[in-house]
Design an enzyme around this catalytic site. Structure first.
Site, PDB file in Angstrom:
ATOM      1  CG  ASP A   8      41.197  55.196  46.006  1.00 24.37           C
ATOM      2  OD1 ASP A   8      40.950  55.088  44.791  1.00 24.37           O
ATOM      3  OD2 ASP A   8      41.373  54.217  46.745  1.00 24.37           O
ATOM      4  CD  GLU A  10      40.608  50.386  48.304  1.00 24.52           C
ATOM      5  OE1 GLU A  10      40.101  49.392  47.732  1.00 24.52           O
ATOM      6  OE2 GLU A  10      41.536  51.053  47.815  1.00 24.52           O
ATOM      7  CD  GLU A  52      34.664  37.668  46.130  1.00 27.09           C
ATOM      8  OE1 GLU A  52      33.552  37.708  45.566  1.00 27.09           O
ATOM      9  OE2 GLU A  52      34.978  36.821  46.991  1.00 27.09           O
ATOM     10  CG  HIS A  57      39.807  46.433  50.469  1.00 27.99           C
ATOM     11  ND1 HIS A  57      39.435  45.662  51.552  1.00 27.99           N
ATOM     12  CD2 HIS A  57      38.691  46.554  49.687  1.00 27.99           C
ATOM     13  CE1 HIS A  57      38.167  45.332  51.438  1.00 27.99           C
ATOM     14  NE2 HIS A  57      37.696  45.846  50.296  1.00 27.99           N
ATOM     15  CG  HIS A 150      44.091  48.242  45.709  1.00 29.00           C
ATOM     16  ND1 HIS A 150      43.632  48.988  44.656  1.00 29.00           N
ATOM     17  CD2 HIS A 150      44.833  47.240  45.174  1.00 29.00           C
ATOM     18  CE1 HIS A 150      44.065  48.462  43.521  1.00 29.00           C
ATOM     19  NE2 HIS A 150      44.790  47.396  43.807  1.00 29.00           N
ATOM     20  CG  ASP A 155      45.282  53.036  46.361  1.00 30.59           C
ATOM     21  OD1 ASP A 155      46.430  52.709  46.715  1.00 30.59           O
ATOM     22  OD2 ASP A 155      44.442  52.219  45.960  1.00 30.59           O
TER      23      ASP A 155
END
Length: 233
Positions: A8, A10, A52, A57, A150, A155
């Site tokens: 995963d 970010e 945002e 995260h 997140h 994740d």
């Protein structure tokens, strides 16, 4: 040895084509469908992280200011994933970002044919249901209460559990000899059929010495009582 990598990322935003970059990569190794090593890289994206994105995260400019840029971790990352199959949730997103970073440093891109999109598997298992990772975790009874924000490694760890659960746990079927499965992977706008080796671990159920002796005595009794015993032939 069958090795998969649950992966995963970010990022600073939603589009590598608009200059968004990776700020974290998380990887979890699955060997014969059991969790192995984990790796996590925080990355300086060489651009500001929008508020945002931080709300999603929790990664701020300050947190990654002294982290290496992607170029510096690329060799370590590529060495860890090797040539093994990658398990990604919503693969087009992460693969797009990873390949944009690799293209930027003139390294070969990751081939979509090595990717298993767990989102596609979840949609096939639960047609018409919400398919975000939290919803799928809940449906599969995987504890994700600690997922307040997140996180790539967090994740990836949940994804590894989801992938194993979607495939029936550590034992896929009564046939324990292995085999292949074909899944459809959607990378960007292309759907590809991918054949994945499946190794089903042989499960050994040890019995106590006393149980073994009692079983043997029962078979002997059956042989004497009835003159024959199927299980001793």
């Amino acid at each position: 040895m069958t090795r998969l990598i649950a992966l995963d990322t970010e990022t600073t935003g939603l589009s590598p084509n608009r200059g968004d970059r990776i700020v974290e990569i998380g990887c979890v190794e699955l060997i014969h469908m059991r969790k192995g090593a984990t790796r996590q890289w925080f990355i300086n994206p060489e651009r500001p992280i929008p508020a945002e994105a931080t709300r999603i995260h929790g990664i701020t400019d300050e947190k990654v200011a002294n982290e290496p840029i992607f170029r510096k971790i690329a060799e370590d990352f590529l060495a860890f994933i090797g040539s093994d199959q990658l398990v990604i949730y919503n693969a087009g997103f992460d693969l797009g970002f990873l390949n944009a970073e690799l293209a930027r440093i003139k390294r070969p891109l990751l081939d979509g044919s090595r990717v298993i999109d767990a989102l596609m598997l979840a949609r096939k298992r639960f047609p018409g249901a919400k398919a975000d990772l939290d919803s799928v975790c809940k449906r599969l009874k995987i504890d994700n209460a600690h997922r307040k924000l997140h996180g790539a490694l967090l994740d990836a760890e949940l994804l590894a559990e989801v992938y194993v659960a979607l495939n029936g746990g550590a034992q896929f079927a009564m046939d324990l000899t292995g085999g292949v499965e074909e899944v459809v992977v959607k990378v960007a706008t292309t759907e590809q059929a991918v054949t994945v080796d499946v190794v089903r671990p042989v499960r050994v159920w040890p019995i106590a010495r006393e149980e073994e002796q009692a079983h043997a005595a029962f078979l002997e009794f059956m042989q004497k009582e009835h003159g024959a015993c199927l299980w001793t032939n």
